[in-house]
Design a protein around this motif. Structure first.
Motif, short mmCIF file in Angstrom:
data_model
loop_
_atom_site.label_atom_id
_atom_site.label_comp_id
_atom_site.label_asym_id
_atom_site.label_seq_id
_atom_site.Cartn_x
_atom_site.Cartn_y
_atom_site.Cartn_z
N THR A 184 0.84 -1.20 0.00
CA THR A 184 0.00 0.00 0.00
C THR A 184 0.87 1.24 0.00
O THR A 184 2.10 1.17 0.06
N ALA A 185 0.20 2.36 -0.01
CA ALA A 185 0.92 3.63 0.10
C ALA A 185 1.60 3.71 1.46
O ALA A 185 1.24 2.99 2.40
N ASP A 186 2.56 4.57 1.55
CA ASP A 186 3.31 4.77 2.79
C ASP A 186 3.98 3.50 3.29
O ASP A 186 4.08 3.25 4.48
N ARG A 187 4.42 2.69 2.36
CA ARG A 187 5.33 1.59 2.63
C ARG A 187 4.79 0.47 3.51
O ARG A 187 5.56 -0.26 4.12
N ASN A 188 3.47 0.37 3.58
CA ASN A 188 2.96 -0.78 4.31
C ASN A 188 2.95 -2.00 3.40
O ASN A 188 2.65 -1.90 2.22
N LEU A 189 3.26 -3.14 3.98
CA LEU A 189 3.12 -4.40 3.27
C LEU A 189 2.27 -5.29 4.15
O LEU A 189 2.63 -5.55 5.30
N VAL A 190 1.18 -5.73 3.60
CA VAL A 190 0.28 -6.56 4.39
C VAL A 190 0.26 -7.94 3.79
O VAL A 190 0.06 -8.10 2.58
#
Lengths: 420, 359
Positions: free
Chosen positions: B182-188
């Motif tokens: 996702t935006a802002d470097r989240n990885l889910v």
């Protein structure tokens, strides 16, 4: 016979092929190439400096992409092409150029055993290139891996280095000075988002000049953010500047934003102008052209996004079966507005079936059985008429927790009282 | 709807902007009748050499690709239209149906046999990426409205809505692993066996905006590409964290381009990267080598894909907006889709060598 590429090993100082090397071995050649490539300063051949004067035609009705516009000498996005060759651009050796044993970072590695933190292939070591020995790189690597923000000067140093050496061409980005930490600068804008807004504006008749200006001011704001981060590395805790596309229809100017991790920042920074046109937030209910409605759920906070209510479809087999307590019930509560719409559709489309019993514990499918069915009592407030805020009353403690385990992470934005 | 006749194999492209080598320095085969605006995604059928391209001109196009050795031929077959630019596509596992989604906030399901299409998904904002999960018979769509939604195509409502921390930028599925960037470097990270909860949420190992994701075929981890000319290789298992690394790519001197596409080879487990610098490369993450560097094209490559047996790598050459609106000149902008024959020497993994002999 012109050789095309420069020899990386030669630039590092040792190429085993010498004159027989099929890559270029001369720094003079580098300058020659530079001059040759000067006219190609814009390697993509677009943004022509002699673009057609600005035209605006809106007669292209049949074209899906109605805007036709010339270009200006777009300077702000271009980078000067300084042609500096880094000795080891990839951080590890490449097949083609047959690295000699000492030069490549990994070429000399004989061992196949990976030890923890023995990563040599990250940026901190590669800048030093040939001069780093594996042990030096390892030391640097462990430093990079364990970064903690204890010393503002150290953080500043990293940020300065990044802004100088690791500066990507695309500026509208988030950023963190350490790979393990959350962003120092938030407010990502991707290529597609910017393009989608531009296309949308063009469709609505906005002229190119305005589009370009809007993009430029966005760019400038972001560059300013980076600059201020450089001067005050810990400013992010006070002023993270959330992305303009945050689902707020109100385009407010820099209001003090909330904590960075807020999933639905209720305020926008000076990029607020981008927000409405991006249409990312809760859109107006779309035209019901299709045989089914687009159900929306009302916001739980004033500006949260509206996910659709999701009664679990009966055909969705067992893999959604409950596996222990999850705060799922919170997320899918009804609202009095949509429940009328919902109930008729639900009753026709999703007859209660035995499969639902799998979900009975906290899954929202229980809602199909009527508002009185509460489930395991985790949250008593799953009634259509209940105010949504009450949903959190049972589980509000989740917001006070510092650390969430996987599976506990609430899906919804926290209620207002938890917003820092 | 395009129902074109079969064309003869196109010769080297006669470009009017500079020499042909500029737009096709790798001498790839040029697909006929490319879209009139930029390409946002390319996707090959899992069952045949049918290529789908989604475009900023609102169309989803399908070509049939014939290959005999190094020679290709392409035939436009059909197309459907959306109301807004289309951003992503996915094939159903039986190769009969194509899903597409984009700025009109819808996903459409297009049955190629009947040439009928219908809407199967809706979001509150544009759909950025999607995947068909054959093991679940569901379509998962990720959107800028910060949700993932799972759709049974027979039902109008999503089977499940999953909140994301931020806008979805990319997703990759290798059942049961799904990774969403996702935006802002989240990885889910999700385990699709229990999709309603996040398996893990981590921060990207890269410092800048996430651009693309590819899950390992063996589901042990994933690749993440960013705008900073860097790819991160990340393993999920805590015991394998030592194998994580990042590497730089798609950089030219001081210019740092973004990695727009990461694609694993279906057979060899190697992968391709494509970037805004107009180059694509093949890499082997296990021996940490670059297997092949292709020559830079004059325009960015926004997307690439392998076909089902890995013999073809398709890539698009068009403007990707990496330099904003002012550098988009629709009067002169050209879009190309090229097919590259993926030779075994380029895509087969190699053991790491200390010294190599030159041929």
């Amino acid at each position: 016979m012109m050789k095309k590429e420069l020899c990386r090993n030669f630039l590092r100082g040792n190429c085993r092929y010498g004159d027989k090397c099929k890559f270029l071995h001369s720094t003079q050649q580098q300058q020659q190439q530079q001059q040759q490539q000067q006219p190609r300063a814009n390697p993509f051949g677009f943004g022509a400096q002699t673009g057609t004067p600005f035209q605006r035609t809106n007669t292209q009705q049949q074209k899906p992409n109605p805007f036709r516009f010339g270009t200006q000498a777009g300077a702000s996005f271009q980078q000067t092409n300084t042609q500096q060759q880094k000795p080891n651009p990839f951080g590890f050796g490449v097949q083609n150029s047959s690295p000699s044993t000492g030069a490549s970072n990994f070429g000399g590695q004989q061992t196949k055993i990976f030890k923890p933190f023995e990563n040599k292939w990250t940026r901190s070591s590669s800048a030093a290139g040939a001069s780093s020995t594996p042990s030096q790189q390892q030391a640097k690597q462990s430093q990079a891996a364990d970064h903690e923000c204890t010393d503002p000067e150290a953080c500043k140093h990293i940020i300065a280095k990044d802004l100088e050496q690791e500066k990507p061409l695309w500026k509208l980005t988030c950023y963190s000075h350490s790979k393990d930490l959350p962003c120092d600068i938030t407010g990502d804008v991707s290529y597609e988002e910017l393009r989608a807004v531009a296309y949308d504006e063009a469709k609505r008749g906005v002229n190119l000049q305005s589009i370009v200006e809007r993009e430029r001011s966005l760019l400038n704001s972001k560059l300013n953010e980076f600059q201020s981060l450089l001067h005050n590395p810990y400013s992010r805790r006070e002023d993270p500047g959330p992305f303009p596309g945050a689902p707020s229809p109100v385009a407010s100017t820099s209001t003090p934003p909330p904590a960075v991790r807020h999933p639905n920042p209720p305020s926008v920074s000076s990029f607020g102008q981008l927000g409405p046109s991006l249409n990312i937030g809760p859109a107006a209910p779309p035209n019901n052209v299709f045989p089914f409605q687009n159900p929306t759920q009302p916001v739980q906070t004033p500006v949260a996004i509206r996910p659709t209510t999701t009664p679990f479809a009966p055909s969705a087999s067992n893999f959604f079966s409950q596996t222990g307590g999850s705060p799922f019930g919170n997320s899918l509560s009804f609202n009095s507005n949509s429940s009328n719409n919902q109930s008729s559709m639900l009753s026709s489309s999703f007859p209660a079936s035995p499969q639902f019993t799998n979900f009975a514990i906290t899954q929202p499918s229980m809602l199909l059985n009527g508002p009185s069915h509460v489930g395991d009592g985790q949250e008593p407030a799953l009634k259509p008429s209940e105010s949504v805020q009450k949903v959190f009353s049972g589980d509000a403690a989740i917001w006070a927790k510092e650390k969430w385990n996987p599976g506990e992470i609430p899906e919804e934005a926290p209620p207002d009282e938890f917003i820092r | 709807m395009i129902s074109g006749e079969s064309n003869a194999a196109a010769p080297a492209p006669m470009s009017t902007f500079g020499s042909p080598a500029n737009t096709n320095p790798n001498k790839s085969y040029e697909v006929v009748q490319p879209p009139s605006d930029g390409v946002s995604s390319l996707s090959f059928s899992p069952k045949a050499n049918h290529l789908i391209a989604t475009s900023w001109d609102n169309q989803v196009r399908c070509w049939e690709i014939m290959q005999s050795g190094a020679n290709f031929n392409s035939t436009p077959k059909a197309a459907i239209a959306h109301d807004n630019p289309v951003l992503c596509s996915a094939w159903k596992d039986d190769g009969t149906t194509v899903f597409s989604g984009g700025c009109d906030k819808q996903a459409k399901m297009w049955n190629l046999l009947s040439n009928q299409s219908m809407q199967v998904a809706a979001h509150d904002a544009a759909i950025k990426d999607m995947a068909w999960i054959s093991e679940m018979s569901l379509l998962v769509t990720g959107s800028w409205d910060k949700t993932l939604r799972y759709w049974d195509t027979r039902q109008p409502n999503p089977v499940h809505v999953q909140q994301l921390p931020e806008r979805c930028y990319a997703l990759s599925v290798r059942y049961p692993l799904m990774v969403v960037g996702t935006a802002d470097r989240n990885l889910v990270i999700f385990n699709l066996q229990s999709p309603q909860k996040e398996f893990k949420r981590i921060v990207s190992p890269l410092k800048f905006q996430t651009r693309c994701i590819a899950a390992f075929p063996d589901q042990q981890g994933f690749l993440v590409g960013s705008i900073e000319g860097r790819v991160g290789v990340h393993h999920l298992d805590d015991a394998q964290q030592g194998k994580n690394f990042t590497f730089k790519c798609h950089r030219e001197g001081n210019e740092i381009y973004s990695v727009n596409s990461l694609n694993f080879h279906p057979v060899h487990g190697t992968f391709a990267t494509a970037g805004s610098d107009g180059a694509f490369n093949f890499w082997d993450k296990d021996s940490k080598q670059r297997l092949k560097a292709m020559t830079r094209c004059s325009q960015p490559i926004p997307c690439g894909t392998f076909n089902s047996d890995g013999s073809i790598y398709a890539y698009a050459i068009c403007y990707d907006w990496s330099k904003g609106a002012e550098n988009h000149n629709p009067a002169t902008a050209k879009t190309y889709i090229y097919l590259h024959q993926a030779l075994e020497s380029e895509v087969k993994g190699k053991p790491r060598l200390v010294a190599q002999t030159r041929k």
